[in-house]
Design a protein around this motif. Structure first.
Motif, PDB file in Angstrom:
ATOM      1  N   HIS A 300      -5.561  28.652 105.028  1.00 12.82           N
ATOM      2  CA  HIS A 300      -4.981  29.978 104.818  1.00 12.82           C
ATOM      3  C   HIS A 300      -4.897  30.371 103.350  1.00 12.82           C
ATOM      4  O   HIS A 300      -4.389  31.450 103.034  1.00 12.82           O
ATOM      5  N   SER A 301      -5.393  29.517 102.451  1.00 13.87           N
ATOM      6  CA  SER A 301      -5.319  29.776 101.013  1.00 13.87           C
ATOM      7  C   SER A 301      -3.888  30.153 100.619  1.00 13.87           C
ATOM      8  O   SER A 301      -3.643  31.061  99.840  1.00 13.87           O
ATOM      9  N   ARG A 302      -2.927  29.395 101.165  1.00 19.63           N
ATOM     10  CA  ARG A 302      -1.516  29.757 101.042  1.00 19.63           C
ATOM     11  C   ARG A 302      -0.752  28.744 100.191  1.00 19.63           C
ATOM     12  O   ARG A 302      -0.713  27.564 100.511  1.00 19.63           O
ATOM     13  N   ILE A 303      -0.172  29.247  99.111  1.00 23.63           N
ATOM     14  CA  ILE A 303       0.709  28.439  98.275  1.00 23.63           C
ATOM     15  C   ILE A 303       2.146  28.661  98.730  1.00 23.63           C
ATOM     16  O   ILE A 303       2.594  29.798  98.860  1.00 23.63           O
ATOM     17  N   LEU A 304       2.864  27.576  98.984  1.00 27.04           N
ATOM     18  CA  LEU A 304       4.316  27.616  99.161  1.00 27.04           C
ATOM     19  C   LEU A 304       4.908  26.757  98.054  1.00 27.04           C
ATOM     20  O   LEU A 304       4.548  25.584  97.920  1.00 27.04           O
ATOM     21  N   THR A 305       5.798  27.326  97.252  1.00 27.58           N
ATOM     22  CA  THR A 305       6.405  26.544  96.178  1.00 27.58           C
ATOM     23  C   THR A 305       7.795  27.056  95.867  1.00 27.58           C
ATOM     24  O   THR A 305       8.110  28.234  96.087  1.00 27.58           O
ATOM     25  N   THR A 306       8.626  26.144  95.365  1.00 25.44           N
ATOM     26  CA  THR A 306       9.990  26.506  94.991  1.00 25.44           C
ATOM     27  C   THR A 306      10.507  25.485  93.993  1.00 25.44           C
ATOM     28  O   THR A 306       9.843  24.492  93.707  1.00 25.44           O
ATOM     29  N   ILE A 307      11.711  25.755  93.445  1.00 25.05           N
ATOM     30  CA  ILE A 307      12.331  24.823  92.505  1.00 25.05           C
ATOM     31  C   ILE A 307      13.647  24.311  93.092  1.00 25.05           C
ATOM     32  O   ILE A 307      14.085  24.752  94.154  1.00 25.05           O
ATOM     33  N   ALA A 308      14.276  23.367  92.396  1.00 29.02           N
ATOM     34  CA  ALA A 308      15.457  22.684  92.903  1.00 29.02           C
ATOM     35  C   ALA A 308      16.569  23.647  93.332  1.00 29.02           C
ATOM     36  O   ALA A 308      16.966  24.517  92.557  1.00 29.02           O
ATOM     37  N   ARG A 309      17.031  23.469  94.573  1.00 26.60           N
ATOM     38  CA  ARG A 309      18.163  24.214  95.130  1.00 26.60           C
ATOM     39  C   ARG A 309      17.999  25.729  95.016  1.00 26.60           C
ATOM     40  O   ARG A 309      18.967  26.464  94.828  1.00 26.60           O
ATOM     41  N   SER A 310      16.783  26.198  95.141  1.00 23.06           N
ATOM     42  CA  SER A 310      16.530  27.636  95.088  1.00 23.06           C
ATOM     43  C   SER A 310      16.469  28.214  96.497  1.00 23.06           C
ATOM     44  O   SER A 310      15.939  27.589  97.417  1.00 23.06           O
ATOM     45  N   SER A 311      17.012  29.415  96.653  1.00 25.83           N
ATOM     46  CA  SER A 311      16.889  30.119  97.930  1.00 25.83           C
ATOM     47  C   SER A 311      15.578  30.886  97.995  1.00 25.83           C
ATOM     48  O   SER A 311      15.221  31.432  99.037  1.00 25.83           O
ATOM     49  N   GLN A 312      14.836  30.924  96.882  1.00 26.24           N
ATOM     50  CA  GLN A 312      13.558  31.627  96.817  1.00 26.24           C
ATOM     51  C   GLN A 312      12.402  30.679  97.100  1.00 26.24           C
ATOM     52  O   GLN A 312      12.387  29.551  96.620  1.00 26.24           O
ATOM     53  N   VAL A 313      11.446  31.151  97.847  1.00 26.95           N
ATOM     54  CA  VAL A 313      10.194  30.442  98.060  1.00 26.95           C
ATOM     55  C   VAL A 313       9.059  31.386  97.703  1.00 26.95           C
ATOM     56  O   VAL A 313       8.982  32.500  98.232  1.00 26.95           O
ATOM     57  N   LEU A 314       8.207  30.987  96.778  1.00 28.54           N
ATOM     58  CA  LEU A 314       7.001  31.759  96.503  1.00 28.54           C
ATOM     59  C   LEU A 314       6.003  31.492  97.613  1.00 28.54           C
ATOM     60  O   LEU A 314       5.630  30.342  97.859  1.00 28.54           O
ATOM     61  N   ASP A 315       5.607  32.522  98.314  1.00 25.82           N
ATOM     62  CA  ASP A 315       4.627  32.431  99.386  1.00 25.82           C
ATOM     63  C   ASP A 315       3.449  33.300  98.973  1.00 25.82           C
ATOM     64  O   ASP A 315       3.498  34.526  99.074  1.00 25.82           O
ATOM     65  N   ILE A 316       2.388  32.664  98.460  1.00 30.31           N
ATOM     66  CA  ILE A 316       1.297  33.386  97.824  1.00 30.31           C
ATOM     67  C   ILE A 316      -0.006  33.174  98.570  1.00 30.31           C
ATOM     68  O   ILE A 316      -0.410  32.029  98.815  1.00 30.31           O
ATOM     69  N   ASN A 317      -0.673  34.264  98.927  1.00 25.43           N
ATOM     70  CA  ASN A 317      -2.052  34.165  99.393  1.00 25.43           C
ATOM     71  C   ASN A 317      -2.912  34.132  98.137  1.00 25.43           C
ATOM     72  O   ASN A 317      -3.130  35.168  97.497  1.00 25.43           O
ATOM     73  N   PHE A 318      -3.352  32.932  97.766  1.00 21.01           N
ATOM     74  CA  PHE A 318      -4.038  32.793  96.485  1.00 21.01           C
ATOM     75  C   PHE A 318      -5.387  33.504  96.487  1.00 21.01           C
ATOM     76  O   PHE A 318      -5.838  33.994  95.451  1.00 21.01           O
ATOM     77  N   ARG A 319      -6.015  33.590  97.633  1.00 23.91           N
ATOM     78  CA  ARG A 319      -7.286  34.309  97.722  1.00 23.91           C
ATOM     79  C   ARG A 319      -7.084  35.777  97.344  1.00 23.91           C
ATOM     80  O   ARG A 319      -7.895  36.366  96.625  1.00 23.91           O
ATOM     81  N   ASP A 320      -5.978  36.362  97.808  1.00 26.77           N
ATOM     82  CA  ASP A 320      -5.675  37.750  97.465  1.00 26.77           C
ATOM     83  C   ASP A 320      -5.391  37.901  95.976  1.00 26.77           C
ATOM     84  O   ASP A 320      -5.803  38.886  95.347  1.00 26.77           O
ATOM     85  N   TRP A 321      -4.683  36.916  95.405  1.00 32.39           N
ATOM     86  CA  TRP A 321      -4.390  37.015  93.974  1.00 32.39           C
ATOM     87  C   TRP A 321      -5.681  36.950  93.164  1.00 32.39           C
ATOM     88  O   TRP A 321      -5.861  37.722  92.209  1.00 32.39           O
ATOM     89  N   VAL A 322      -6.564  36.055  93.532  1.00 35.12           N
ATOM     90  CA  VAL A 322      -7.845  35.951  92.833  1.00 35.12           C
ATOM     91  C   VAL A 322      -8.617  37.266  92.948  1.00 35.12           C
ATOM     92  O   VAL A 322      -9.340  37.669  92.033  1.00 35.12           O
ATOM     93  N   GLY A 323      -8.421  37.960  94.067  1.00 32.46           N
ATOM     94  CA  GLY A 323      -9.078  39.247  94.273  1.00 32.46           C
ATOM     95  C   GLY A 323      -8.451  40.393  93.496  1.00 32.46           C
ATOM     96  O   GLY A 323      -8.937  41.524  93.557  1.00 32.46           O
ATOM     97  N   GLY A 324      -7.375  40.126  92.761  1.00 27.45           N
ATOM     98  CA  GLY A 324      -6.775  41.143  91.904  1.00 27.45           C
ATOM     99  C   GLY A 324      -5.397  41.615  92.308  1.00 27.45           C
ATOM    100  O   GLY A 324      -4.818  42.475  91.644  1.00 27.45           O
TER     101      GLY A 324
END
Length: 339
Positions: A300-324
């Motif tokens: 799915h070209s999907r990045i899931l990432t977060t930092i310690a005890r964060s309520s935020q999760v970055l959910d990125i379609n990296f293919r879309d980001w590469v596309g601009g």
């Protein structure tokens, strides 16, 4: 409990421009003062340039941009950011699990020696990448537009030598390699400074652990799954492990145990980031606390990432980001709680 923040950089352009724009973003940040206090005043610039010309000439251009943007000499920028001939860093921990579907890992260390930057970078001559910065130019871990994922795992300082840091090696690999095989070939040629494992996966389902030191580089391949922690497992290199590797062995056992549960990418990511997980640590005072969780789904070209005890999760379609298509998030906020 103290607040904890990671800035998100999104930079596109040629390598010099990426260095220049990065400099603008990091100017006057505390991490630069930290580097000033621990990095050597000078390095063997001729040798560093020779290595980078061979393996990653575009990063010399990025260093030029950093130097100009920060108003410092190219030689000082090379000492501060190149990742060549850096002083020994105390033990850090990292746990990674790889399957044919995804890659997921935790990075464990101290916030005092952490860039606090997640970068999405698209240069004109190399592959677009996303990952956590280390010494500005390097990366703790990350993925490129071809679906190659790489992370570092400290082993020991046995045989420590002048050479390329693992975080600079990761940047070289992500910028230029499409597959695990290409990454392994490059890692076998780079002059390494210390004993590190590199966990590698690609979109074809290939996976490997490269066990590297200043004298030798060996490879362990996985078929359907692979775990990577902080000790060498090839019998030819086990003499280079630290005296105490009980914690690393225990984490390795845990990772192999949860593989049987066949968790989805989403569920495995949440297992790693969960503060109650056996692989989430809070011993920040002894340089062993979880700072971020990074994962990637090949299909799915999907990045899931977060930092310690964060309520935020970055959910990125990296293919879309590469596309601009830029993401909206500018930072991640979490907290550090000593265990």
């Amino acid at each position: 409990m103290s607040s904890f923040k990671v800035s998100i950089f999104q930079i596109r352009g040629n390598s010099f421009q990426i260095g220049l724009k990065t400099a603008e973003k990091v100017r006057n940040t505390p991490i630069l003062k930290t580097f000033e206090s621990i990095i050597k005043q000078e390095i063997d610039l001729h040798n560093m340039k020779s290595i980078y010309t061979t393996f990653a000439p575009h990063l010399l251009e990025e260093l030029e941009g950093l130097a100009q943007g920060l108003g410092i000499s190219p030689g000082r920028a090379a000492a501060l950011f190149s990742g060549y001939d850096v002083p020994k860093t105390e033990a850090m921990g990292c746990s990674a699990l790889l399957t044919s579907e995804y890659y997921v890992r935790n990075y464990d260390f101290s916030p005092a020696l952490y860039d606090g930057i997640f970068s999405l970078v698209q240069a004109d001559k190399v592959f677009a990448t996303a990952g956590y910065n280390l010494q500005i130019l390097g990366r703790h871990d990350g993925v490129n537009e071809k679906g190659l994922v790489v992370g570092l795992h400290f082993v020991s300082h046995d045989g420590y030598a002048k050479g390329v840091s693992p975080w600079a090696a990761i940047r070289m690999v992500l910028d230029q390699c499409s597959t695990v095989d290409e990454a392994v070939a490059m890692l076998k040629k780079i002059p390494h400074s210390a004993c590190y494992n590199f966990s590698l996966g690609d979109r074809k389902g290939n996976m490997a652990e490269v066990e590297a030191n200043s004298e030798n580089v060996l490879v362990r391949y996985g078929e359907s799954t692979l775990a990577c922690v902080n000790h060498f497992q090839d019998d030819r290199l086990t003499s280079k492990n630290r005296e105490s590797i009980a914690g690393s062995i225990q984490r390795n056992k845990h990772l192999w145990g949860i593989m049987d549960k066949r968790l989805s990418h989403h569920d495995m990511f949440h297992h790693f980031k969960n503060v109650d997980s056996p692989i989430f640590f809070t011993d920040y005072g002894n340089l062993f606390g979880t700072l971020h969780t990074f994962s990637y789904s090949y299909q799915h070209s999907r990045i899931l990432t977060t930092i310690a005890r964060s309520s935020q999760v970055l959910d990125i379609n990296f293919r879309d980001w590469v596309g601009g298509e830029d993401i909206r998030d500018g930072a991640l906020s979490g907290s550090i709680q000593e265990g």
